[in-house]
Design an enzyme around this catalytic site. Structure first.
Site, short mmCIF file in Angstrom:
data_model
loop_
_atom_site.label_atom_id
_atom_site.label_comp_id
_atom_site.label_asym_id
_atom_site.label_seq_id
_atom_site.Cartn_x
_atom_site.Cartn_y
_atom_site.Cartn_z
N HIS A 147 4.50 97.98 -69.98
CA HIS A 147 4.77 98.27 -68.57
C HIS A 147 4.26 99.65 -68.15
O HIS A 147 5.04 100.60 -67.99
CB HIS A 147 6.27 98.13 -68.32
CG HIS A 147 6.64 97.88 -66.89
ND1 HIS A 147 6.62 96.64 -66.30
CD2 HIS A 147 7.05 98.72 -65.90
CE1 HIS A 147 6.99 96.72 -65.03
NE2 HIS A 147 7.27 97.98 -64.77
N GLU A 185 0.77 97.35 -64.30
CA GLU A 185 0.15 97.53 -62.99
C GLU A 185 -0.77 98.75 -62.96
O GLU A 185 -0.37 99.84 -62.57
CB GLU A 185 1.23 97.69 -61.90
CG GLU A 185 2.01 96.42 -61.63
CD GLU A 185 3.02 96.57 -60.48
OE1 GLU A 185 3.26 97.70 -60.01
OE2 GLU A 185 3.56 95.53 -60.06
N TYR A 248 5.42 91.83 -53.47
CA TYR A 248 6.77 92.12 -52.96
C TYR A 248 6.81 91.61 -51.53
O TYR A 248 5.98 92.02 -50.71
CB TYR A 248 7.09 93.63 -53.11
CG TYR A 248 7.49 93.91 -54.55
CD1 TYR A 248 8.82 93.89 -54.92
CD2 TYR A 248 6.53 94.04 -55.54
CE1 TYR A 248 9.21 94.05 -56.24
CE2 TYR A 248 6.90 94.19 -56.87
CZ TYR A 248 8.24 94.19 -57.21
OH TYR A 248 8.62 94.32 -58.53
N GLU A 274 5.16 89.28 -62.00
CA GLU A 274 6.23 90.06 -61.36
C GLU A 274 6.17 89.83 -59.87
O GLU A 274 5.10 89.84 -59.27
CB GLU A 274 6.03 91.56 -61.67
CG GLU A 274 7.22 92.41 -61.25
CD GLU A 274 6.96 93.91 -61.44
OE1 GLU A 274 6.77 94.36 -62.58
OE2 GLU A 274 6.95 94.62 -60.41
N ALA A 280 7.78 97.01 -51.71
CA ALA A 280 7.20 97.41 -53.00
C ALA A 280 7.99 98.51 -53.72
O ALA A 280 7.70 98.81 -54.88
CB ALA A 280 5.75 97.85 -52.82
N TRP A 308 11.42 89.99 -60.37
CA TRP A 308 11.92 91.35 -60.65
C TRP A 308 13.17 91.60 -59.85
O TRP A 308 13.10 91.58 -58.64
CB TRP A 308 10.83 92.38 -60.28
CG TRP A 308 11.23 93.80 -60.57
CD1 TRP A 308 11.88 94.67 -59.73
CD2 TRP A 308 10.97 94.53 -61.78
NE1 TRP A 308 12.06 95.87 -60.33
CE2 TRP A 308 11.51 95.82 -61.60
CE3 TRP A 308 10.36 94.21 -63.00
CZ2 TRP A 308 11.45 96.81 -62.59
CZ3 TRP A 308 10.29 95.20 -63.98
CH2 TRP A 308 10.84 96.48 -63.76
N ASP A 314 21.90 99.63 -59.07
CA ASP A 314 22.32 99.60 -57.68
C ASP A 314 21.09 99.68 -56.76
O ASP A 314 20.82 100.71 -56.16
CB ASP A 314 23.27 100.78 -57.43
CG ASP A 314 23.95 100.66 -56.07
OD1 ASP A 314 23.78 99.61 -55.42
OD2 ASP A 314 24.63 101.61 -55.66
C1 DCB Z 1 6.31 97.62 -59.44
C2 DCB Z 1 6.64 97.95 -60.87
C3 DCB Z 1 8.11 97.95 -61.16
C4 DCB Z 1 8.84 98.41 -59.95
C5 DCB Z 1 8.63 97.37 -58.89
C6 DCB Z 1 9.27 97.73 -57.54
O1 DCB Z 1 5.94 98.81 -58.81
F1 DCB Z 1 5.99 97.20 -61.77
O2 DCB Z 1 8.36 98.75 -62.28
O3 DCB Z 1 10.22 98.56 -60.21
O4 DCB Z 1 7.28 97.05 -58.69
O5 DCB Z 1 8.79 98.95 -57.09
C7 DCB Z 1 10.84 99.74 -59.77
C8 DCB Z 1 12.33 99.59 -60.00
C9 DCB Z 1 13.04 100.88 -59.69
C10 DCB Z 1 12.40 102.01 -60.47
C11 DCB Z 1 10.90 102.05 -60.22
C12 DCB Z 1 10.20 103.10 -61.08
O6 DCB Z 1 12.83 98.51 -59.23
O7 DCB Z 1 14.40 100.79 -60.02
O8 DCB Z 1 12.99 103.23 -60.08
O9 DCB Z 1 10.35 100.80 -60.56
O10 DCB Z 1 10.36 102.82 -62.42
C13 DCB Z 1 5.14 98.80 -57.68
C14 DCB Z 1 4.63 97.67 -57.12
C15 DCB Z 1 3.77 97.72 -56.02
C16 DCB Z 1 3.44 98.93 -55.47
C17 DCB Z 1 3.95 100.11 -56.01
C18 DCB Z 1 4.82 100.04 -57.09
N1 DCB Z 1 2.57 99.00 -54.35
N2 DCB Z 1 5.38 101.25 -57.63
O11 DCB Z 1 2.04 97.97 -53.95
O12 DCB Z 1 2.35 100.10 -53.81
O13 DCB Z 1 4.84 102.31 -57.32
O14 DCB Z 1 6.37 101.24 -58.37
#
Ligand code: DCB
Length: 368
Positions: A147, A185, A248, A274, A280, A308, A314
Site C-alpha cells: 500500500h 496508488e 471514490y 479499492e 477521495a 474501503w 472514526d
Molecule cells: C486512497 C488510499 C487510501 C485512502 C483512501 C481514501 O487515497 F489508497 O489509503 O484511505 O483512498 O482517501 C485513507 C484513510 C484515512 C487515512 C488516509 C491516509 O481512509 O483514514 O488517514 O488514507 O493514510 C486516495 C485516493 C484518491 C485520491 C487521493 C487519495 N485522489 N489520497 O484521487 O486524489 O491522497 O489518500
C-alpha cells in the site's frame, strides 16, 4: 443354537447392505445417488476455491481456472498497522457467510513515516501471514496489497518490494487464494506509467512469477489508480494481470467509467481493488446514490470490486463504529483470574460486527 447363528448372520448382512447403501449415496458416487444430491454438491464445489482455483484473464474478463467468468466482491482492511484487531477469523467468517464476500484485501502500508512495512517488516509480514491463513481456512481469495500512498512512486522502495513479494510468492506458491497487488496508488506529476510504474511492475511480475507462475497480479496505475488509459495504451506483455482502477463516489463518476469502457474495448482487464462511498479523502458525507450507480455498472460488466474499508476508525468510510471493540483472548484470560465468573461472562461476550455497523456498513452489506 444354529437358528440363532443364522439370525445373527442375516441381521449382520442387512446392516452391512444398509451401511454400504448410505455410504455410497453420501459420497455421491453411485447409481443410488439422487439428482438433487448431485446439484447440491455441484453448487458447493463451484463456489469453493478448490474448484475455482487459480484466477486468470481472457481479454477484459476475469475467469476461474475452468475458463468460466468470475467476479470477486469484498472488503479491504484499513492500514493493518493501525487496525489489526478487527481482522479476526470470526469476523472474516461472518463476512463470508452472511455478507457473502469472496475476497478480502490486506492493506499493508509501506511508508516508514506511517509505521508501515519499511519501518516494521517482520511484524508486518507476520500479520499478513496470519490473515492469509484465515483466508485459506475460510476459502476466501485474499489480496496482499503493497500500500504505497505518501511514498508515491513505487520505485522508492522497489528493492524492499522485490524481497517482500519474493518471500510471499515462495510461501504461497501452491495457494491459489493469494492475489498480489504490487503497488496501491502511484501518484504525483512526475510518476509516469512509462518511466516509473510499468518498469517497476515488469520487475515485480517476473519476481513473483518465478516462484508462482499461475498467480493473478493486480498492477496499480498512475493518478491514484485513475490513469488506466495510459496502461491500456501501453500494456504489459504478460498473461493474467489486471489493472487497478480506484474510485471514490463523491469524487469520481462518469468520466472514470468511460475510461474503464475504453480499456475494456481494448481487452484490458480492470479490477477495482479499492473503492469508497465518500470523497477521495475517505471522510465527509457519503454519496449513496452515486455509489450504487457505480456498483450497478461494475456488476453489469462483471468487474470485481473491493470496498474501503473494514475498520472502526472514526471516519465515514468505515464499516464499523468507533464503539466496536474486539474482546481479545489475552484480555479475557486476564479478566478471568481477577474477576468473578459473572463479570467474565459479561466481559467475554462475543462482539458481533452487525451490532456496530455505521450507515456505510449497512449500505455495503446490502450491496454485497
Ligand atoms: C486512497 C488510499 C487510501 C485512502 C483512501 C481514501 O487515497 F489508497 O489509503 O484511505 O483512498 O482517501 C485513507 C484513510 C484515512 C487515512 C488516509 C491516509 O481512509 O483514514 O488517514 O488514507 O493514510 C486516495 C485516493 C484518491 C485520491 C487521493 C487519495 N485522489 N489520497 O484521487 O486524489 O491522497 O489518500
Amino acid at each position: 443354537m444354529k437358528k440363532i447363528i443364522i439370525c445373527i448372520a442375516i441381521f449382520a448382512l442387512i446392516m452391512g447392505i444398509i451401511f454400504i447403501y448410505f455410504k455410497l449415496v453420501k459420497n455421491n458416487n453411485s447409481i443410488f445417488s439422487s439428482e438433487k444430491t448431485e446439484n447440491v454438491e455441484e453448487n458447493i464445489n463451484k463456489n469453493s476455491i478448490s474448484y475455482t482455483g487459480w484466477l486468470k484473464t481472457s481479454g477484459a474478463e476475469l475467469q476461474n481456472e475452468h475458463g468460466e467468468k468470475i467476479q470477486l466482491k469484498g472488503l479491504s482492511s484499513h492500514g493493518i498497522q493501525w487496525f489489526p484487531d478487527v481482522i479476526t477469523y470470526d469476523n472474516l467468517k461472518e463476512l463470508k457467510e452472511n455478507w457473502h464476500i469472496n475476497v478480502f484485501r490486506i492493506a499493508m502500508y509501506t511508508d516508514q513515516n506511517v509505521n508501515g512495512y519499511i519501518a516494521h517488516p517482520e511484524e508486518s509480514k507476520a500479520l499478513v501471514k496470519e490473515i492469509v491463513q484465515y483466508a485459506k481456512d475460510l476459502d476466501l481469495y485474499v489480496i496482499i496489497d503493497w500500500h504505497i500512498l505518501s511514498d508515491n512512486n513505487p520505485q522508492i522502495y522497489k528493492q524492499q518490494s522485490i524481497e517482500f513479494f519474493d518471500e510471499m510468492s515462495r510461501e504461497y506458491a501452491d495457494t491459489p487464494n493469494v492475489i498480489y497487488e504490487i503497488c496501491n496508488e502511484p501518484n504525483g506529476y512526475d510518476v509516469k506509467w512509462e518511466t516509473s510504474v510499468k518498469p517497476y511492475a515488469e520487475e515485480l511480475i517476473s519476481t513473483i512469477r518465478k516462484n508462482c507462475p499461475k498467480s493473478l497480479i493486480i498492477v496499480g496505475t498512475t493518478e491514484w489508480c485513475k490513469g488506466i488509459k495510459n496502461a491500456a495504451d501501453d500494456p504489459i506483455n504478460t498473461p493474467n494481470i489486471v489493472y487497478a482502477c480506484h474510485f471514490y463516489a463523491g469524487s469520481h463518476r462518469d468520466e472514470l467509467r468511460s475510461k474503464i469502457d475504453y480499456c475494456r474495448e481494448k481487452n484490458i482487464p480492470i479490477f477495482v481493488s479499492e473503492c469508497g462511498i465518500t470523497d477521495a479523502t475517505g471522510n465527509g458525507r457519503i454519496y449513496e446514490e452515486e455509489f450504487k450507480k457505480w456498483i450497478e455498472y461494475l456488476n453489469n460488466n462483471n468487474i470485481s470490486w473491493v470496498f474501503w474499508s473494514f475498520c472502526n476508525k472514526d471516519e465515514s468510510s468505515s464499516i464499523l463504529t468507533p464503539e466496536y471493540k474486539i474482546q481479545t483472548t489475552n484480555e479475557s484470560e486476564e479478566i478471568s483470574t481477577e474477576t468473578t465468573s459473572e463479570q467474565v461472562d459479561e466481559n467475554t461476550e462475543v462482539v458481533k460486527i452487525d451490532d456496530y455497523l455505521t450507515e456505510t456498513g449497512i449500505i455495503i452489506k446490502s450491496l454485497l
